[in-house]
Design a protein around this motif. Structure first.
Motif, PDB file in Angstrom:
ATOM      1  N   CYS A  36       0.703  -1.203   0.116  1.00 22.70           N
ATOM      2  CA  CYS A  36      -0.088  -0.139   0.051  1.00 22.70           C
ATOM      3  C   CYS A  36       0.866   1.248  -0.052  1.00 22.70           C
ATOM      4  CB  CYS A  36      -1.093  -0.130   1.262  1.00 22.70           C
ATOM      5  SG  CYS A  36      -2.035   1.456   1.129  1.00 22.70           S
ATOM      6  N   ASP A  57      -6.094   7.152  -1.577  1.00 29.69           N
ATOM      7  CA  ASP A  57      -6.609   7.229  -0.332  1.00 29.69           C
ATOM      8  C   ASP A  57      -7.637   6.457   0.195  1.00 29.69           C
ATOM      9  OD1 ASP A  57      -8.493   8.507  -2.075  1.00 29.69           O
ATOM     10  OD2 ASP A  57      -8.957  10.228  -0.951  1.00 29.69           O
ATOM     11  N   GLU A  58      -8.513   6.071  -0.492  1.00 33.39           N
ATOM     12  CA  GLU A  58      -9.588   5.072  -0.209  1.00 33.39           C
ATOM     13  C   GLU A  58      -8.813   3.727  -0.018  1.00 33.39           C
ATOM     14  OE1 GLU A  58     -13.446   2.990  -2.142  1.00 33.39           O
ATOM     15  OE2 GLU A  58     -12.647   4.839  -3.135  1.00 33.39           O
ATOM     16  N   SER A  60      -5.863   2.876   1.002  1.00 36.87           N
ATOM     17  CA  SER A  60      -5.015   3.077   2.105  1.00 36.87           C
ATOM     18  C   SER A  60      -5.953   2.816   3.385  1.00 36.87           C
ATOM     19  CB  SER A  60      -4.126   4.112   2.171  1.00 36.87           C
ATOM     20  OG  SER A  60      -4.772   5.609   2.122  1.00 36.87           O
ATOM     21  N   GLY A  61      -6.940   3.704   3.325  1.00 39.55           N
ATOM     22  CA  GLY A  61      -7.919   3.617   4.404  1.00 39.55           C
ATOM     23  C   GLY A  61      -8.514   1.835   4.597  1.00 39.55           C
ATOM     24  N   TYR A  62      -8.781   1.519   3.772  1.00 36.50           N
ATOM     25  CA  TYR A  62      -9.069   0.177   3.722  1.00 36.50           C
ATOM     26  C   TYR A  62      -8.058  -0.932   4.171  1.00 36.50           C
ATOM     27  CZ  TYR A  62     -13.137   1.366   0.596  1.00 36.50           C
ATOM     28  OH  TYR A  62     -14.271   1.776   0.045  1.00 36.50           O
ATOM     29  N   MET A  64      -5.523   0.134   6.194  1.00 42.46           N
ATOM     30  CA  MET A  64      -5.506   0.420   7.750  1.00 42.46           C
ATOM     31  C   MET A  64      -6.543  -0.206   8.633  1.00 42.46           C
ATOM     32  SD  MET A  64      -2.627   2.102   8.140  1.00 42.46           S
ATOM     33  CE  MET A  64      -2.725   2.412   9.779  1.00 42.46           C
ATOM     34  N   ALA A  65      -7.594  -0.244   7.855  1.00 46.13           N
ATOM     35  CA  ALA A  65      -8.918  -1.021   8.772  1.00 46.13           C
ATOM     36  C   ALA A  65      -8.539  -2.534   8.865  1.00 46.13           C
ATOM     37  CB  ALA A  65     -10.139  -0.849   7.992  1.00 46.13           C
ATOM     38  N   THR A 134     -17.864   6.532  -3.538  1.00 44.00           N
ATOM     39  CA  THR A 134     -16.281   7.083  -3.893  1.00 44.00           C
ATOM     40  C   THR A 134     -16.255   6.997  -5.338  1.00 44.00           C
ATOM     41  OG1 THR A 134     -15.147   5.047  -3.443  1.00 44.00           O
ATOM     42  CG2 THR A 134     -15.369   6.766  -1.724  1.00 44.00           C
ATOM     43  N   TRP A 147     -12.384  -7.555   7.024  1.00 42.10           N
ATOM     44  CA  TRP A 147     -12.261  -6.616   8.256  1.00 42.10           C
ATOM     45  C   TRP A 147     -13.149  -7.400   9.465  1.00 42.10           C
ATOM     46  CZ3 TRP A 147     -16.640  -4.724  10.686  1.00 42.10           C
ATOM     47  CH2 TRP A 147     -16.492  -3.827  11.578  1.00 42.10           C
TER      48      TRP A 147
END
Length: 191
Positions: A36, A57-58, A60-62, A64-65, A134, A147
């Protein structure tokens, strides 16, 4: 009449297997985080020449979760969860073991509740074929399923660790119980 001790071997074996599995999970999550980071770095470099992948950005957010939910089991096995041990530190080993068991019981219960409550979220996304609002319009189930699996894994690890620690405390092996579910002090972190 004394209570017969439980088999002293299975808790150590179970904890060892959990540590090994969670190290493999941590390595896999680390590889995903590196990939990532490379994607984001490439996107930033492309922006310098007027191009972009879009959606980093989307993504990388996923990531991180997912890293958070799957990394919690590793943190548990490595005694990485924060705990306030003001009272615990003043008790003898038996009292500390009871505090540690109580803390792990509350953690396992909380994580189990999160895992149970995560299922309706995933089920609704599957039923509605929900997509992110998005540019990528990512199907939410693609992210929510792994997740939720991470939270389920964390709950399983927490309950298995609790069972092993309970057996260690039952057998009065307080040193092994402390190594499995105790806290790390500042002196332990410096080593």
């Amino acid at each position: 009449m004394t209570t017969p001790p439980l088999s002293p071997r299975w808790p150590a074996r179970l904890l060892d297997v959990l540590r090994r599995l969670n190290r493999l999970v941590a390595i896999a999550i680390g590889a995903v985080l590196l990939a990532c980071a490379a994607l984001v770095l490439a996107d930033v470099a492309l922006r310098q020449v007027g191009a972009s992948f879009g959606g980093t950005d989307e993504i990388s957010g996923y990531v991180m979760a997912l890293a958070t939910s799957w990394g919690m089991g590793y943190a548990l096995m490595e005694l990485g969860h924060v705990r306030i041990d003001l009272i615990r530190g003043r008790l003898r080993e038996g009292g500390r073991a009871l505090f540690d068991l109580f803390a792990l019981l509350v953690l396992a219960g909380t994580v189990s509740l999160i895992a149970v409550q995560g299922w309706p979220v995933l089920a609704r996304s599957l039923a509605n074929s929900s997509r992110a609002n998005t540019v990528l319009e990512t199907p939410l189930a693609w992210v929510q399923a792994p997740w939720l699996a991470g939270w389920v894994w964390f709950a399983l690890v927490a309950w298995a660790t609790f069972a092993a620690a309970l057996a260690l405390v039952w057998n009065r092996d307080f040193a092994a119980a402390d190594a499995a579910i105790g806290t790390r002090g500042e002196e332990d972190l410096a080593q």
